[in-house]
Design an enzyme around this catalytic site. Structure first.
Site, PDB file in Angstrom:
ATOM      1  N   ARG A   1     -66.635 -45.448   7.456  1.00  0.00           N
ATOM      2  CA  ARG A   1     -66.972 -45.937   8.785  1.00  0.00           C
ATOM      3  C   ARG A   1     -66.122 -45.199   9.809  1.00  0.00           C
ATOM      4  NH1 ARG A   1     -65.295 -51.944   8.011  1.00  0.00           N
ATOM      5  NH2 ARG A   1     -63.612 -50.781   6.988  1.00  0.00           N
TER       6      ARG A   1
ATOM      7  N   CYS B   1     -75.046 -42.547  11.604  1.00  0.00           N
ATOM      8  CA  CYS B   1     -75.596 -42.962  10.306  1.00  0.00           C
ATOM      9  C   CYS B   1     -76.802 -43.882  10.422  1.00  0.00           C
ATOM     10  CB  CYS B   1     -74.511 -43.637   9.469  1.00  0.00           C
ATOM     11  SG  CYS B   1     -73.218 -42.508   8.905  1.00  0.00           S
TER      12      CYS B   1
END
Length: 441
Positions: A152, A258
């Site tokens: 992340r 993403c």
């Protein structure tokens, strides 16, 4: 283990640095000379907390180096990790041009048994294409593997050293042995599967998380209409172990490199096998429309945006990153300009990246949050940076022309708002009235 990492973006650079930190000798390769020059000068071309310190430590220890010369590092490598970009094509499919180019260069340089692992997010079947390309250009022994990433942005270093699981897709025991040995220092939670399943796990994971976000945003929109509090609803839902509390934070939707790319790509993957992924199409549609909630709430509060000074707090798609790819700000700020507003924007690190993507003469770039709010008719909080979350709201109110606050991330509690004079609007929570008519959180 000697490792070559191809690509020095978020995935490649973080992976290379962290693999060096656990004792491997890593060479990071990139075709862009300016990026390699930046890295060799001790600077990091991306904003990622903690990354620079670890990088410098491993460069000094001789375990980490950077180069543009792929052919020089490949022959001595036990493992080659492909971490190049797979940007979306107009169709939504992933562009595999850089993957295929890397495979060709690898084939021309490998010497002796080598594992070639694709870490980039790629459609199911891509590793087979990589295998075919390499096999057509070399008679050296090798295995291909899938090694999807789950980092992340903003906490990528932490995620690399503390993953909840790592997925390895292989077809041979030899490749499995190499990749299991590589990851053992990081976690025991290894999922070893076939290559196609590993490729699919990445897309399925991101699609499911995107679905949770769009679902709670739909619930928030209903809460706005029926007078319920989405934070309380999400809390009650999340206590159910079958559901879980993560990714149930209502707001203005997901962004970044993403979720938008991977949801569109999975829809296209499904379409290529004649399957209509109706649920995921709706997830994407909900996410797109959610961003306009900020504009709607502004119009409700101000009546018109023409000539209004609107402070925008946050331009990155999430805090602790300078990444503005698919950030809500890139749609909301242009819409403000279109409506005739005068945006006064601030982000701790992402302003330059935002300006490269979109700029307009009516936009003022502030040096801090308070300056952005000065003389403003409203504030729109788009990114939940700690600087905005912890700011003294009384000071902000004092410098504004009109104390309207649109909280796109639901970061402020009733206790904080009820002591101010703000006309406060959040996502899926009842208006926090100053007469204490609601229960403080």
């Amino acid at each position: 283990m000697k490792i070559t990492v191809i690509g020095t973006g978020y995935v490649g650079l973080v992976s290379g640095v962290c693999f060096a930190e656990v004792g491997n000798t890593v060479t990071c390769v990139d075709k862009i000379p300016a990026k390699i020059e930046t890295l060799n000068s001790g600077e990091v071309p991306i904003y990622e907390p903690g990354l620079k310190e670890i990088m410098l430590r491993n460069v000094e220890a001789g375990r980490l180096s950077f180069t543009t010369d792929l052919s020089a590092s490949v022959p001595d490598s036990d493992l080659i990790i492909i971490a190049v970009g797979t940007p979306p094509l107009p169709s939504g499919e992933a562009n595999l041009e850089y993957i295929e180019a890397a495979a060709r260069e690898i084939a021309l340089s490998i010497q002796g048994y080598t594992v070639v692992a694709v870490k980039s997010t790629v459609p199911v079947g891509t590793n087979e294409r990589v295998n075919t390309i390499i096999g057509s250009l070399t008679d050296q022994p090798y295995d291909t593997a899938s090694m999807p990433e789950f980092l992340r942005e903003g906490s990528a270093v932490k995620d690399a050293f503390n993953p909840d699981r790592l997925v390895i897709g292989v077809e041979t025991q030899a490749a499995a042995d190499v990749l299991v040995a590589l990851h053992k220092p990081l976690t025991e939670n290894l999922v070893v599967t076939d290559i196609r399943s590993a490729e699919m796990i990445k897309y399925a994971s991101n699609a499911f998380l995107a679905t949770k976000i769009s679902f709670i945003n739909e619930i928030a929109n209903i809460c706005d209409k029926v007078g319920a509090d989405v934070d309380q609803v999400a809390r009650g839902m999340g206590m159910d172990r079958r559901i879980g509390a993560s990714f149930l934070n209502a707001g203005i939707g997901y962004g970044g490199s993403c979720f938008p790319k991977d949801t569109h790509a999975l829809i296209q993957i499904a379409g290529n096998v004649e399957y209509d992924f109706k649920l995921l199409k709706s997830v994407v549609e909900v996410n797109q429309s959610q961003r306009w909630a900020v504009i709607d709430k502004l119009l409700d509060a101000l009546g018109t945006l023409k000539g209004k000074k609107v402070a925008v707090w946050g331009l990155a798609f999430k805090p602790d990153t300078d990444d503005v790819r698919e950030a809500p700000s890139l749609e909301i700020v242009p819409k403000l300009v279109e409506f005739g507003a005068l945006p006064q924007v601030f982000d701790p690190v992402a302003a330059d990246n935002f300006r490269r993507e979109y700029d307009h003469s009516s936009i003022t770039y502030a040096d801090n949050a308070l300056e952005a709010a000065r003389d403003a008719d409203a504030i729109c909080l788009l990114t939940e940076w700690g600087e905005f979350v912890n700011i003294e709201l009384a000071e902000v109110e004092a410098v504004m022309s009109n104390p309207v606050l649109i909280d796109g991330r639901n970061v402020y509690s009733a206790d904080r708002i009820k002591t101010t004079g703000f006309d406060y609007h959040s996502m899926g929570r009842p208006a926090l009235l100053r007469d204490n008519s609601i229960v403080a959180k």
